[in-house]
Design a protein around this motif. Sequence first.
Motif, PDB file in Angstrom:
ATOM      1  N   LEU A   5     -11.251  15.808   6.841  1.00 42.45           N
ATOM      2  CA  LEU A   5     -10.449  16.269   7.973  1.00 42.45           C
ATOM      3  C   LEU A   5     -10.526  15.292   9.143  1.00 42.45           C
ATOM      4  O   LEU A   5      -9.514  14.989   9.782  1.00 42.45           O
ATOM      5  N   LEU A   6     -11.706  14.800   9.422  1.00 40.04           N
ATOM      6  CA  LEU A   6     -11.845  13.847  10.524  1.00 40.04           C
ATOM      7  C   LEU A   6     -11.139  12.533  10.216  1.00 40.04           C
ATOM      8  O   LEU A   6     -10.508  11.929  11.087  1.00 40.04           O
ATOM      9  N   THR A   7     -11.217  12.076   8.981  1.00 41.10           N
ATOM     10  CA  THR A   7     -10.526  10.846   8.590  1.00 41.10           C
ATOM     11  C   THR A   7      -9.018  11.031   8.659  1.00 41.10           C
ATOM     12  O   THR A   7      -8.298  10.152   9.149  1.00 41.10           O
ATOM     13  N   LEU A   8      -8.549  12.170   8.188  1.00 36.44           N
ATOM     14  CA  LEU A   8      -7.116  12.470   8.248  1.00 36.44           C
ATOM     15  C   LEU A   8      -6.632  12.513   9.692  1.00 36.44           C
ATOM     16  O   LEU A   8      -5.562  11.975  10.019  1.00 36.44           O
ATOM     17  N   LYS A   9      -7.428  13.118  10.547  1.00 31.89           N
ATOM     18  CA  LYS A   9      -7.063  13.205  11.960  1.00 31.89           C
ATOM     19  C   LYS A   9      -6.976  11.823  12.595  1.00 31.89           C
ATOM     20  O   LYS A   9      -6.012  11.513  13.300  1.00 31.89           O
ATOM     21  N   LYS A  10      -7.948  10.970  12.335  1.00 29.39           N
ATOM     22  CA  LYS A  10      -7.919   9.618  12.905  1.00 29.39           C
ATOM     23  C   LYS A  10      -6.763   8.810  12.354  1.00 29.39           C
ATOM     24  O   LYS A  10      -6.099   8.072  13.079  1.00 29.39           O
TER      25      LYS A  10
END
Length: 186
Positions: A5-10
């Motif tokens: 989720l954090l990678t997708l957000k970035k």
Amino acid sequence: MKYILLTLKKMLRYLLKPLSFLPALCMMYLIFSFSAQNGAQSSQLSSLVGSKLLTKASHILDLGMDAAQIAHYSAALQFYIRKLAHITEYFLLAVSVALPLYVYRLRGFWLLLAAGTFCVGFACLDEYHQSFVSGRSASLRDVGIDSIGIFAGIYATRIFGFIGRKTIFAPLSLQSYRRRKRTSDF
């Protein structure tokens, strides 16, 4: 899962942020092209929109209006159609300018000031541009009408952004991640 989720957000942030100003550029081009039409073309377009609108309304509401009545009412409504078009196109411009600024964390009064100044300035330049087109003239009243759409669009963006930030994007925020991590450590 949390790292995905954090990678997708970035990834979304770095890919979509620079492209977020493209709709504003498209709206500015559309407004400029409408302003470049001479007076006869602009009137013809307004009449066409009015007659199509009244034809659909007559059909849907079963009013039974003939072509002469539609032409008469279309001519009577032309002023209001033009002003509603001003409000609508500047509403869309304001949303397409304010939304990227909101994404770049410009919020509150500063969003209103930055997006409002830009859009009202563009409305003034657009009216100045119309003064060079045959059959058209610049009108301060039109800038005022455009400003109604501009500030409605900015406030709609602020409301939409606030609701989205508190509901949809709250689980993806870093603060939410930290809270979940703290509670899962116990």
